[in-house]
Design a protein around this motif. Structure first.
Motif, PDB file in Angstrom:
ATOM      1  N   ASP A  71       0.847  -1.188   0.000  1.00  0.00           N
ATOM      2  CA  ASP A  71       0.000   0.000   0.000  1.00  0.00           C
ATOM      3  C   ASP A  71       0.888   1.246   0.000  1.00  0.00           C
ATOM      4  N   PRO A  72       0.483   2.294  -0.755  1.00  0.00           N
ATOM      5  CA  PRO A  72       1.257   3.541  -0.723  1.00  0.00           C
ATOM      6  C   PRO A  72       1.224   4.243   0.631  1.00  0.00           C
ATOM      7  N   MET A  73       0.231   3.928   1.479  1.00  0.00           N
ATOM      8  CA  MET A  73       0.169   4.520   2.813  1.00  0.00           C
ATOM      9  C   MET A  73       1.115   3.790   3.764  1.00  0.00           C
ATOM     10  N   GLU A  74       1.791   4.558   4.602  1.00  0.00           N
ATOM     11  CA  GLU A  74       2.637   3.942   5.618  1.00  0.00           C
ATOM     12  C   GLU A  74       1.792   3.248   6.674  1.00  0.00           C
ATOM     13  N   PHE A  75       0.690   3.920   7.064  1.00  0.00           N
ATOM     14  CA  PHE A  75      -0.202   3.364   8.081  1.00  0.00           C
ATOM     15  C   PHE A  75      -1.584   3.137   7.478  1.00  0.00           C
ATOM     16  N   HIS A  76      -2.074   1.933   7.592  1.00  0.00           N
ATOM     17  CA  HIS A  76      -3.406   1.577   7.103  1.00  0.00           C
ATOM     18  C   HIS A  76      -3.959   0.485   8.001  1.00  0.00           C
TER      19      HIS A  76
ATOM     20  N   ALA B 136       3.031   5.367  -4.979  1.00  0.00           N
ATOM     21  CA  ALA B 136       1.618   5.442  -5.363  1.00  0.00           C
ATOM     22  C   ALA B 136       1.471   5.127  -6.847  1.00  0.00           C
ATOM     23  N   PRO B 137       0.638   4.143  -7.214  1.00  0.00           N
ATOM     24  CA  PRO B 137       0.498   3.812  -8.634  1.00  0.00           C
ATOM     25  C   PRO B 137      -0.051   4.964  -9.476  1.00  0.00           C
ATOM     26  N   ALA B 138      -0.843   5.857  -8.865  1.00  0.00           N
ATOM     27  CA  ALA B 138      -1.435   6.960  -9.625  1.00  0.00           C
ATOM     28  C   ALA B 138      -0.382   7.972 -10.077  1.00  0.00           C
ATOM     29  N   THR B 139       0.733   8.059  -9.359  1.00  0.00           N
ATOM     30  CA  THR B 139       1.777   9.021  -9.712  1.00  0.00           C
ATOM     31  C   THR B 139       3.082   8.372 -10.144  1.00  0.00           C
ATOM     32  N   ASP B 140       3.304   7.141  -9.709  1.00  0.00           N
ATOM     33  CA  ASP B 140       4.536   6.426 -10.064  1.00  0.00           C
ATOM     34  C   ASP B 140       4.194   4.956 -10.335  1.00  0.00           C
ATOM     35  N   PRO B 141       3.468   4.695 -11.428  1.00  0.00           N
ATOM     36  CA  PRO B 141       3.055   3.312 -11.699  1.00  0.00           C
ATOM     37  C   PRO B 141       4.223   2.352 -11.858  1.00  0.00           C
ATOM     38  N   ALA B 142       5.299   2.798 -12.488  1.00  0.00           N
ATOM     39  CA  ALA B 142       6.462   1.914 -12.656  1.00  0.00           C
ATOM     40  C   ALA B 142       7.070   1.557 -11.301  1.00  0.00           C
ATOM     41  N   GLY B 143       7.130   2.544 -10.398  1.00  0.00           N
ATOM     42  CA  GLY B 143       7.658   2.283  -9.067  1.00  0.00           C
ATOM     43  C   GLY B 143       6.778   1.329  -8.284  1.00  0.00           C
ATOM     44  N   TYR B 144       5.468   1.485  -8.439  1.00  0.00           N
ATOM     45  CA  TYR B 144       4.530   0.582  -7.755  1.00  0.00           C
ATOM     46  C   TYR B 144       4.699  -0.852  -8.260  1.00  0.00           C
ATOM     47  N   ILE B 145       4.779  -1.009  -9.568  1.00  0.00           N
ATOM     48  CA  ILE B 145       4.927  -2.337 -10.154  1.00  0.00           C
ATOM     49  C   ILE B 145       6.242  -2.980  -9.711  1.00  0.00           C
ATOM     50  N   GLU B 146       7.304  -2.195  -9.673  1.00  0.00           N
ATOM     51  CA  GLU B 146       8.589  -2.728  -9.234  1.00  0.00           C
ATOM     52  C   GLU B 146       8.512  -3.186  -7.776  1.00  0.00           C
ATOM     53  N   ALA B 147       7.799  -2.416  -6.938  1.00  0.00           N
ATOM     54  CA  ALA B 147       7.642  -2.793  -5.528  1.00  0.00           C
ATOM     55  C   ALA B 147       6.841  -4.084  -5.391  1.00  0.00           C
ATOM     56  N   VAL B 148       5.822  -4.247  -6.225  1.00  0.00           N
ATOM     57  CA  VAL B 148       5.033  -5.476  -6.199  1.00  0.00           C
ATOM     58  C   VAL B 148       5.890  -6.667  -6.613  1.00  0.00           C
ATOM     59  N   LYS B 149       6.713  -6.483  -7.635  1.00  0.00           N
ATOM     60  CA  LYS B 149       7.602  -7.568  -8.073  1.00  0.00           C
ATOM     61  C   LYS B 149       8.567  -7.978  -6.966  1.00  0.00           C
ATOM     62  N   LYS B 150       9.080  -6.991  -6.227  1.00  0.00           N
ATOM     63  CA  LYS B 150       9.978  -7.303  -5.116  1.00  0.00           C
ATOM     64  C   LYS B 150       9.240  -8.056  -4.012  1.00  0.00           C
TER      65      LYS B 150
END
Length: 465
Positions: A42-47, A63-77
């Motif tokens: 999740d892009p939120m630190e606390f949820h 956040a996928p809405a502003t950095d989709p490539a970064g979000y996808i890379e984080a999911v892959k990790k």
């Protein structure tokens, strides 16, 4: 229930695409009850899921809405780090994941392929799908400018909606012979709208789990208690065979896979007829009797007239992801077992008729406009007599940290220039085409119907490709 040493029901490592919504927490608990290991990103630190015993670990992502490539890379990790077996999408992160074209993600993602996902989500494309499947649908027109709206039959009511809208965001009620304030919303080729005939009637929502066109789990609940007239905060399972047949027809003809939820409108039946606590209404028993007398009916066509009014059952939109319907399996492992049943070994599942859940804070903020004394009493009975979907004696921390979470949410709102809380809660996971992945590569043009721009990509019923 799945066990670590049971070859028929192995324990899986499950990744939820966010941890912030009530459905995220409820599904995490259900999966945990089924003995799976649950992780969230999740892009939120606390949820809310970060504080749940049901979630093994959580990772903060871009956040996928502003950095989709970064979000996808984080999911892959996360997939590699936690040896993820299946990814269950919960909100619009589903589009970023589906269009990523990353084999590690696509092979684990429980969702339709991207282009199918887009056509289910896009309200215009979805209406076209219903027509190709022979299902009743609202009369609708594609609008990109005010002149398109003015060309409608203005003696009638219309619902004007962004084709890529969610919930009831941006819906305009175009009333007969009333001027439309076009300055209050954006209507342009970059933000096309669909004008649907305004259908007064009983509203229902459905939620289901599907694989290869087969219905694995399904529930229907009427829209009864809302915050804003459309966002439900009370959920009660009912049996509605016409709706189930309608949805089954669509799923089978399009060979759909994933979590799919549909908003339905039923006309020609009074409000009192819709009440089915403890069983089916007399009206629906009559419909079933008529169907038995005419076995060629499959429930997808308009049913006979009721009380002199035309009976219609239509779907007005589709949410191809998790929705509040999954709360109707709260505190059980049944839905979790079906979602992770990739080999389709389990029997089809239905929510227990009459089972209900509520969001307590939402029920306290219910829309009380035009409510009379009887309506207040009914609301109070539901509020006091229905289990809250967040409360759990075995998992109390997510409830106890609500004040802390609310404070952190308002801090984020402040940091984003005073953004309203509901908008902030979704803003960093909202998808827009052309930012990343497949939609960018293909130059997806939402200003025109897909039939005009890429007709070879149009989803068609099986046997008609």
């Amino acid at each position: 229930m799945p066990k670590g040493n049971d070859p028929d029901h192995p324990r899986l490592n499950v990744l939820l695409s966010n941890g912030r919504f009530p459905v995220s927490l409820d599904l995490a608990r259900q999966l945990h009850k089924a003995h799976h290991r649950v992780y969230t990103v999740d892009p939120m630190e606390f949820h809310i899921c970060k504080f749940s015993w049901a979630v093994k670990k959580s990772k903060e992502t871009p956040a996928p809405a502003t950095d989709p490539a970064g979000y996808i890379e984080a999911v892959k990790k996360a997939i590699k780090q936690w040896s993820i077996d299946i990814i269950i999408p919960l909100h619009e992160e589903i589009f970023f994941l589906a269009e990523s074209n990353e084999p590690e993600i696509i092979s684990r993602l429980y969702a339709p392929p991207f282009i199918e996902l887009y056509q289910l989500h896009n309200k215009w494309e979805y209406t076209e799908l219903l027509g190709r499947c022979g299902l009743d649908r609202p009369e609708a027109y594609f609008c990109t400018k005010p002149e398109d709206v003015e060309a409608l039959d203005r003696s009638r009511d219309w619902a004007l909606k962004p084709v890529l809208g969610r919930s009831s965001t941006g819906v305009q009620h175009i009333k007969p012979n009333k001027e439309v304030d076009y300055s209050s919303f954006e209507l342009s080729p970059k933000n096309p709208h669909i004008a649907q005939e305004w259908l007064p009637g009983n509203r229902y929502c459905t939620y289901g789990v599907f694989r290869k066109g087969q219905m694995q789990a399904f529930c229907t609940y009427p829209v009864m208690e809302t915050i804003d007239g459309s966002s439900s905060v009370f959920f009660e399972a009912v049996e509605h065979k016409e709706i189930e047949a309608y949805v089954r027809t669509l799923a089978e003809k399009l060979n759909l896979t994933g979590q799919l939820a549909f908003d339905m409108v039923e006309t020609g039946i009074s409000e009192s007829d819709m009440e089915r606590r403890g069983g089916k209404s007399k009206v629906h028993e009559e419909f079933e009797k008529r169907r038995r007398q005419n076995p060629n009916r499959d429930g997808a066509e308009p049913a006979p007239e009721a009380d002199g009014n035309e009976y219609r059952l239509v779907s007005i939109e589709c949410n191809p992801r998790a929705t509040s319907g999954l709360h109707l399996w709260s505190q059980t492992a049944d839905l979790a077992n079906v979602i992770t049943d990739r080999d389709m070994l389990l029997p089809s599942l239905r929510a227990e008729t009459g089972k209900s859940r509520q969001t307590g804070p939402g029920m306290l903020m219910w829309e009380r406009k035009n409510a009379n004394f009887k309506r207040y009493v009914k609301h109070t009975c539901r509020l006091l007599g229905t289990k809250d979907l967040l409360w759990s004696w075995k998992d109390l921390v997510p409830v106890l940290v609500q004040p802390f979470l609310l404070a952190s949410y308002y801090r984020i709102c402040h940091d984003k220039g005073g953004m309203p809380l509901p908008e902030m809660f979704q803003s960093d996971v909202i998808w827009a085409p052309g930012m990343y992945g497949q939609s960018k590569k293909m130059g997806l043009d939402i200003s025109r119907p897909l039939q005009e721009t890429d007709p070879e990509l149009v989803l068609r019923p099986r046997g008609e490709e």
